[in-house]
Design a protein around this motif. Structure first.
Motif, PDB file in Angstrom:
ATOM      1  N   ALA A   1       0.827  -1.205   0.000  1.00  0.00           N
ATOM      2  CA  ALA A   1       0.000   0.000   0.000  1.00  0.00           C
ATOM      3  C   ALA A   1       0.861   1.255   0.000  1.00  0.00           C
ATOM      4  O   ALA A   1       0.583   2.215  -0.730  1.00  0.00           O
ATOM      5  CB  ALA A   1      -0.935  -0.007   1.213  1.00  0.00           C
ATOM      6  N   PHE A   2       1.924   1.259   0.799  1.00  0.00           N
ATOM      7  CA  PHE A   2       2.828   2.411   0.808  1.00  0.00           C
ATOM      8  C   PHE A   2       3.496   2.577  -0.558  1.00  0.00           C
ATOM      9  O   PHE A   2       3.675   3.707  -1.046  1.00  0.00           O
ATOM     10  CB  PHE A   2       3.886   2.259   1.898  1.00  0.00           C
TER      11      PHE A   2
ATOM     12  N   VAL B   1       6.623  -2.172   9.106  1.00  0.00           N
ATOM     13  CA  VAL B   1       7.223  -1.746   7.841  1.00  0.00           C
ATOM     14  C   VAL B   1       8.268  -0.663   8.089  1.00  0.00           C
ATOM     15  O   VAL B   1       9.391  -0.717   7.568  1.00  0.00           O
ATOM     16  CB  VAL B   1       6.149  -1.245   6.858  1.00  0.00           C
ATOM     17  N   ALA B   2       7.909   0.323   8.904  1.00  0.00           N
ATOM     18  CA  ALA B   2       8.849   1.397   9.218  1.00  0.00           C
ATOM     19  C   ALA B   2      10.067   0.860   9.962  1.00  0.00           C
ATOM     20  O   ALA B   2      11.212   1.241   9.667  1.00  0.00           O
ATOM     21  CB  ALA B   2       8.150   2.473  10.049  1.00  0.00           C
TER      22      ALA B   2
ATOM     23  N   ASP C   1       2.197  10.486   5.578  1.00  0.00           N
ATOM     24  CA  ASP C   1       1.505  11.359   4.631  1.00  0.00           C
ATOM     25  C   ASP C   1       1.707  12.806   5.060  1.00  0.00           C
ATOM     26  O   ASP C   1       1.489  13.160   6.223  1.00  0.00           O
ATOM     27  CB  ASP C   1       0.014  11.024   4.600  1.00  0.00           C
ATOM     28  N   TYR C   2       2.123  13.640   4.116  1.00  0.00           N
ATOM     29  CA  TYR C   2       2.473  15.026   4.452  1.00  0.00           C
ATOM     30  C   TYR C   2       1.286  15.789   5.033  1.00  0.00           C
ATOM     31  O   TYR C   2       1.394  16.432   6.089  1.00  0.00           O
ATOM     32  CB  TYR C   2       2.991  15.740   3.203  1.00  0.00           C
TER      33      TYR C   2
ATOM     34  N   ILE D   1      11.709  17.183   7.461  1.00  0.00           N
ATOM     35  CA  ILE D   1      11.104  15.899   7.080  1.00  0.00           C
ATOM     36  C   ILE D   1      12.029  15.213   6.087  1.00  0.00           C
ATOM     37  O   ILE D   1      12.276  15.724   4.988  1.00  0.00           O
ATOM     38  CB  ILE D   1       9.711  16.108   6.473  1.00  0.00           C
ATOM     39  N   TYR D   2      12.519  14.041   6.462  1.00  0.00           N
ATOM     40  CA  TYR D   2      13.465  13.317   5.611  1.00  0.00           C
ATOM     41  C   TYR D   2      12.772  12.693   4.409  1.00  0.00           C
ATOM     42  O   TYR D   2      13.252  12.805   3.272  1.00  0.00           O
ATOM     43  CB  TYR D   2      14.154  12.232   6.452  1.00  0.00           C
ATOM     44  N   ALA D   3      11.643  12.053   4.632  1.00  0.00           N
ATOM     45  CA  ALA D   3      10.962  11.351   3.536  1.00  0.00           C
ATOM     46  C   ALA D   3       9.600  10.864   3.995  1.00  0.00           C
ATOM     47  O   ALA D   3       9.307  10.829   5.194  1.00  0.00           O
ATOM     48  CB  ALA D   3      11.791  10.160   3.064  1.00  0.00           C
ATOM     49  N   GLU D   4       8.762  10.479   3.030  1.00  0.00           N
ATOM     50  CA  GLU D   4       7.586   9.681   3.330  1.00  0.00           C
ATOM     51  C   GLU D   4       8.005   8.218   3.276  1.00  0.00           C
ATOM     52  O   GLU D   4       8.919   7.843   2.531  1.00  0.00           O
ATOM     53  CB  GLU D   4       6.462   9.960   2.327  1.00  0.00           C
ATOM     54  N   LEU D   5       7.328   7.388   4.055  1.00  0.00           N
ATOM     55  CA  LEU D   5       7.704   5.982   4.127  1.00  0.00           C
ATOM     56  C   LEU D   5       7.618   5.305   2.759  1.00  0.00           C
ATOM     57  O   LEU D   5       8.428   4.438   2.432  1.00  0.00           O
ATOM     58  CB  LEU D   5       6.823   5.245   5.144  1.00  0.00           C
TER      59      LEU D   5
END
Length: 334
Positions: free
Chosen positions: A27-28, A122-123, A246-247, A270-274
């Motif tokens: 999904a991610f 997942v993270a 999600d931003y 913010i480094y990244a979205e997952l």
């Protein structure tokens, strides 16, 4: 055609955690690739009942399968003491996107617990040190159980420290897992010093300080899912590598929402979205140019996680003949 009614036991039996983790990771990835439709989570705030409702619709195309659904969910913090009900209740409608037929109505409460644990897993898989063997959990409510169950699927967890102001909740958690793990109650600082930390509380004043976490601790900040909620100290967030789900949701209602709104954090923090890390668009821990030190996953919960988990549950339940089939749609009408 009949709709399948799936209760708590049906969802629990068919939401096999390894498969749910894989589906949530898909999904991610689908989100990062633009293969989803997911309107913003909408809220109905009910301060007179110390609660709220949220509606979470989504459609996702995972390549081999696609699915659609909507979850109607609440957070009522007084439920356990006043009504003997869970803080979080949910109902999931899972639909065939080709013709809109409601394939199943599922217990969304158990579904939420499973997919929330899976998101943390997942993270953790992408951001925790590879040999992480200790897990700290702050908040021993129902969400804490699937944090351990899911994270133990991706890391060799041996030691678990759980912290909660409610002694009976800690005792129940320890009793549940003592045959599988070296698990004990402890302070927030003891929990925070573990290789992985999951926070699952509804607090609005930070309870985890910057000096409490270990040098390489990965933190799953799971509790903040509404404006004003805030579990981690601003100093901790400012020094950590922050990954979000999600931003829009995280800056509005996630762990970073308070310091972001106050200007203490900005987009550069913010480094990244997952989804970017899952698809290798951005490096995870252990990869070249990947993050080191403390990492934080800010999880608000995405509707695509519910749809992905509902897909896993429905497919297995349909195969095994679980649940109660009933005629919700009159197929004679055209």
């Amino acid at each position: 055609m009949e709709t399948l009614l799936l209760n708590r036991a049906d969802v629990d039996e068919n939401a096999r955690m390894p498969e749910v983790i894989a589906a949530v990771e898909e999904a991610f990835a689908a989100y990062e690739h633009g293969n989803v439709q997911m309107p913003a989570k909408s809220y109905i705030d009910l301060p007179q009942y110390d609660g709220d409702f949220r509606s979470m619709p989504a459609y996702m195309d995972a390549g081999d399968w696609d699915a659609a659904g909507i979850k109607w969910v609440n957070v009522h913090t007084d439920n356990p003491e006043e009504f003997g009900l869970p803080t979080v209740l949910g109902t999931m409608v899972y639909s065939n996107p080709e013709n809109a037929f409601p394939l199943a109505i599922l217990d969304g409460t158990t579904l939420t617990r499973k997919r929330t644990g899976a998101a943390a897993a997942v993270a953790t898989d992408h951001l925790a040190v590879p040999d992480a063997s200790s897990l700290g959990i702050v908040g021993a409510g129902v969400q804490s159980y699937t944090q351990l169950e899911a994270i133990a699927e991706v890391r060799p967890i041996e030691e678990v420290v759980v912290s909660d102001v409610r002694e009976e909740a800690v005792a129940a958690f320890v009793d549940r897992f003592s045959d599988r793990f070296d698990v004990r109650g402890g302070s927030i600082a003891e929990a925070a010093s573990c290789d992985v930390l999951s926070t699952v509380t509804p607090v609005e004043e930070p309870i985890v300080s910057a000096d409490a976490v270990g040098e390489h601790t990965h933190v799953n900040a799971m509790g903040a899912d509404a404006p004003g909620k805030h579990e981690l100290a601003d100093e901790l967030l400012a020094d950590a590598t922050i990954v979000i789900d999600d931003y829009e949701q995280c800056t509005h209602s996630g762990e970073i929402n308070v310091p972001y709104g106050e200007g203490l954090l900005d987009d550069g923090d913010i480094y990244a979205e997952l989804g970017q890390i899952v698809t290798d668009a951005v490096a995870g821990r252990g990869e070249r140019d990947g993050p080191e030190g403390v990492t934080v996953f800010d999880s608000t919960g995405l509707a695509i996680q519910d749809v992905a988990t509902a897909h896993v549950v429905y497919e297995h339940a349909d195969e095994k003949g679980n649940g109660y089939p009933f005629e919700l749609v009159d197929t004679e009408l055209r």
